[in-house]
Design a protein around this motif. Structure first.
Motif, PDB file in Angstrom:
ATOM      1  N   CYS A  46      22.139  55.778  19.834  1.00 51.11           N
ATOM      2  CA  CYS A  46      22.465  56.088  21.226  1.00 51.11           C
ATOM      3  C   CYS A  46      23.862  55.607  21.613  1.00 51.11           C
ATOM      4  CB  CYS A  46      21.429  55.500  22.173  1.00 51.11           C
ATOM      5  SG  CYS A  46      21.278  53.704  22.120  1.00 51.11           S
ATOM      6  N   ASP A  47      24.509  54.803  20.769  1.00 52.35           N
ATOM      7  CA  ASP A  47      25.866  54.345  21.052  1.00 52.35           C
ATOM      8  C   ASP A  47      26.927  55.352  20.608  1.00 52.35           C
ATOM      9  OD1 ASP A  47      25.049  51.994  22.195  1.00 52.35           O
ATOM     10  OD2 ASP A  47      25.125  50.854  20.319  1.00 52.35           O
ATOM     11  N   THR A  48      26.536  56.370  19.878  1.00 54.16           N
ATOM     12  CA  THR A  48      27.482  57.375  19.411  1.00 54.16           C
ATOM     13  C   THR A  48      27.416  58.605  20.308  1.00 54.16           C
ATOM     14  OG1 THR A  48      25.872  58.380  17.906  1.00 54.16           O
ATOM     15  CG2 THR A  48      27.201  56.575  17.028  1.00 54.16           C
ATOM     16  N   ALA A  49      28.521  59.302  20.413  1.00 51.29           N
ATOM     17  CA  ALA A  49      28.559  60.515  21.236  1.00 51.29           C
ATOM     18  C   ALA A  49      27.586  61.542  20.672  1.00 51.29           C
ATOM     19  CB  ALA A  49      29.978  61.079  21.264  1.00 51.29           C
ATOM     20  N   GLY A  50      26.626  61.934  21.464  1.00 48.90           N
ATOM     21  CA  GLY A  50      25.630  62.903  21.017  1.00 48.90           C
ATOM     22  C   GLY A  50      24.509  62.298  20.199  1.00 48.90           C
ATOM     23  N   GLY A  51      24.572  60.992  19.940  1.00 52.00           N
ATOM     24  CA  GLY A  51      23.576  60.368  19.080  1.00 52.00           C
ATOM     25  C   GLY A  51      22.182  60.330  19.673  1.00 52.00           C
ATOM     26  N   LYS A  52      22.093  60.157  20.989  1.00 55.80           N
ATOM     27  CA  LYS A  52      20.780  60.115  21.633  1.00 55.80           C
ATOM     28  C   LYS A  52      20.091  61.472  21.553  1.00 55.80           C
ATOM     29  CE  LYS A  52      18.495  58.624  25.881  1.00 55.80           C
ATOM     30  NZ  LYS A  52      18.648  57.932  27.187  1.00 55.80           N
ATOM     31  N   ALA A  53      20.860  62.531  21.791  1.00 50.61           N
ATOM     32  CA  ALA A  53      20.288  63.885  21.692  1.00 50.61           C
ATOM     33  C   ALA A  53      19.883  64.186  20.255  1.00 50.61           C
ATOM     34  CB  ALA A  53      21.295  64.915  22.190  1.00 50.61           C
ATOM     35  N   TYR A  54      20.702  63.721  19.302  1.00 51.67           N
ATOM     36  CA  TYR A  54      20.365  63.923  17.890  1.00 51.67           C
ATOM     37  C   TYR A  54      19.060  63.216  17.538  1.00 51.67           C
ATOM     38  CZ  TYR A  54      20.431  63.283  12.847  1.00 51.67           C
ATOM     39  OH  TYR A  54      20.073  63.260  11.515  1.00 51.67           O
TER      40      TYR A  54
END
Length: 609
Positions: A298-306
């Protein structure tokens, strides 16, 4: 599959391939008795000619999906297909690995096939074909094709499905049906350095987005490489190759000796140097802190959606991660409470010995007769894993998926079982064998309308692992256990995994800190002894084991729904038959199919069982 010593109660799905297949398959496939329809009855009336035309298009579409799948990953033809020529796959070079650096490139042919699938009118298909269409729809349409950027979130060196694990697992699974297979195997050994290089090239693309694997992921991959580099003079792949070679009848004694010598030379020239080189590259990555991903997705851009998409895909459910987390919390509270409410009882005297795998399978096949459909007649072998293979792949046991088009001898592999609890050891055999993975594969192979079903099941992890976990717990009642002992066994088998998965969602999706995870682990377990190991597993492989716990809970909810819908008609055997007959569906599709199944007249329901 068991991880990191005695604290891990579950097995992961034993991966045969290094990367995910675009699952689909071929050809004409004979008809079988209808096993239920995933779509409600339609009022439209079609002519026989219209229906035949659509059914022909549907089967042709399956053929083309199959060819495209194996063209992308040609090495998988051998372990997955018994007769490539019959399925139109003989043009594929099964002695090559493919190129992972092209993983995110859009394939116009695949897009065209998906468009054709969208145009299919399922009402014109047979009921069995409608069931298969529902599996394809879930896999290709509802689940969606991952965006190109999603490939950058994948860890190509994951200890479960990374290249270093997948290459060795695939070589172990390679079947020698003719001399060409032997030659292709040796060509694959030569191709390992280039295959690893393609994964490293993909990693360079990840570096540009600061998405290289983090230190914890790299340390695990490096440790795994070390495992595959051990015992080089008596490596398990060498002994396995020679054992398979001795069993064939299409080579002379002199030819076998020559191939054995060539294999040893290629192991020394290509296999071991490739792993040494990969280890050096992974070690170098550890110095590139600025290019690495965060521990939390969730700390990466788009990581939460991934992560949300990852959970949806792995768990075969549409339920959002935060709701799944609450279900896991409620379940953990329940099993701990039930276990604590019962007095500790002596270790039960089991009717089977866990070290006798075939004895356990014979026992449960008889014991389950009243509650499950009959086990199809199959040939199988239960083999002991080499210690290096067990440690290198970090597994306790696995079932090797059989070819999608044949009835070759099925294989179960079991390692040294360090668990002190004999009940857990026996349920591991249930999970991998009967009524778990081997049972499901045999049943599906016997009833499938088309080989595609046998392949699509590999992508429906929540459903397949949920079933295997469900039967572990359900079959505790067959082991002469009291209700108290059953509750205690369920707690011991499931509690740590449920707790770990609660933390997995909390960490990668909700945004818990490392301290939050450690605090909860220590509070629930009463010790900090395992905090580091559990935290590292969460960071190393996000969402990796959710398919077991979530799949199990979804299976329990489906069972409760069946009891409510069927009322007095409900029996465990009827429910288990429905699940087996429904194919590798996601849980939302299974719920829809169950409502239609329950609406059938009682006589029809009885016949279905």
């Amino acid at each position: 599959m068991k991880k990191h010593g005695s604290i891990w109660p579950k097995r992961l799905l034993a991966v045969l391939l290094a990367v995910s297949l675009v699952l689909s398959v071929t050809a004409c496939g004979g008809g079988t008795e209808d096993r239920g329809s995933p779509t409600p009855s339609q009022s439209a009336i079609y002519s026989e000619a219209e229906k035949q035309q659509e059914q022909t298009e549907f089967l042709s579409l399956c053929d083309e999906f199959l060819l495209l799948s194996f063209q992308a990953e040609p090495y998988s033809v051998n372990p997955m297909v018994q007769d490539p020529e019959k399925l139109g796959l003989d043009s594929i070079d099964a002695g090559t690995w493919g190129d992972l650096s092209q993983a995110e490139n859009e394939d116009p042919q695949q897009a065209q096939l998906i468009s054709r699938l969208e145009a299919i009118e399922p009402q014109k298909l047979t009921k069995d074909q409608q069931r298969l269409y529902a599996e394809m729809k879930s896999n290709y349409l509802d689940n969606g094709q991952e965006a190109d950027s999603d490939n950058l979130y994948e860890n190509y060196f994951d200890t479960t499905a990374g290249v270093q694990a997948g290459v060795s697992a695939m070589l172990k699974a390679y079947v020698f049906r003719n001399e060409t297979d032997v030659k292709n195997y040796l060509r694959l050994l030569k191709g390992i350095p280039d295959f690893f290089a393609s994964a490293l090239a993909q990693a360079e693309k990840q570096a540009q987005q600061d998405l290289l694997p983090n230190d914890i992921q790299l340390d695990r991959a490096i440790e795994q490489c070390d495992g595959f580099l051990e015992n080089q003079k008596d490596h398990y792949l060498t002994t396995s190759f020679e054992k398979r070679l001795e069993q064939v009848d299409f080579l002379t004694k002199a030819e076998k000796a020559a191939y054995k010598k060539q294999n040893k030379a290629l192991m020394e020239t290509y296999y071991f140097p490739a792993y040494q080189s990969l280890k050096a590259s992974l070690t170098e990555m550890k110095n590139r802190d600025d290019d690495q991903r965060s521990d939390r997705l969730c700390d990466t851009a788009g990581g939460k959606a991934y992560y949300a998409q990852l959970v949806r895909s792995r768990c075969s459910t549409d339920t959002p991660p935060e709701e799944l987390q609450q279900k896991l919390i409620d379940y953990l509270d329940d099993i701990v409470e039930r276990a604590q409410q019962t007095a500790e009882e002596p270790t039960p005297s089991l009717p089977v010995v866990s070290s006798d795998v075939k004895g356990v399978l014979n026992f449960i096949e008889t014991a389950m007769e009243d509650d499950y459909p009959a086990m199809p007649q199959v040939r199988y072998e239960a083999e002991k894993m080499d210690k290096a293979e067990q440690e290198g792949n970090n597994i306790l046991a696995y079932f090797q998926q059989p070819p999608i088009d044949g009835q070759e001898t099925m294989k179960l592999y079991f390692g040294e079982n360090e668990q002190e609890n004999p009940v857990e050891a026996v349920t591991t055999i249930f999970h991998e064998g009967i009524p778990g993975h081997m049972y499901e594969a045999a049943y599906q192979s016997q009833h499938s309308v088309h080989p595609l079903e046998n392949l699509l099941s590999l992508s429906c992890l929540g459903r397949t692992e949920g079933w295997a976990t469900y039967v572990e717990i359900d079959c505790l009642q067959d082991l002469n256990l009291s209700k108290q002992q059953q509750s205690q066994a369920e707690n011991q088998i499931m509690s740590i995994q449920a707790l770990t998965d609660i933390c997995d969602i909390g960490f990668h999706y909700v945004g818990w800190s490392k301290e939050d995870v450690y605090r909860l682990l220590e509070t629930c377990m009463g010790t900090d002894q395992y905090n580091d190991a559990l935290y590292q597993s969460i960071v190393s492989s996000p969402g990796d084991t959710l398919c077991y716990t979530v799949g199990y809970l979804e299976m329990l909810e489906l069972k409760a729904q069946a009891k409510a819908l069927l009322g007095d008609q409900y029996t465990d055997k009827l429910f288990h038959t429905f699940v087996m007959d429904s194919g590798a569906q996601t849980f939302p599709v299974l719920q829809e199919m169950l409502r239609e199944f329950a609406a059938q007249p009682r006589a029809s329901a009885e016949k279905a069982a």
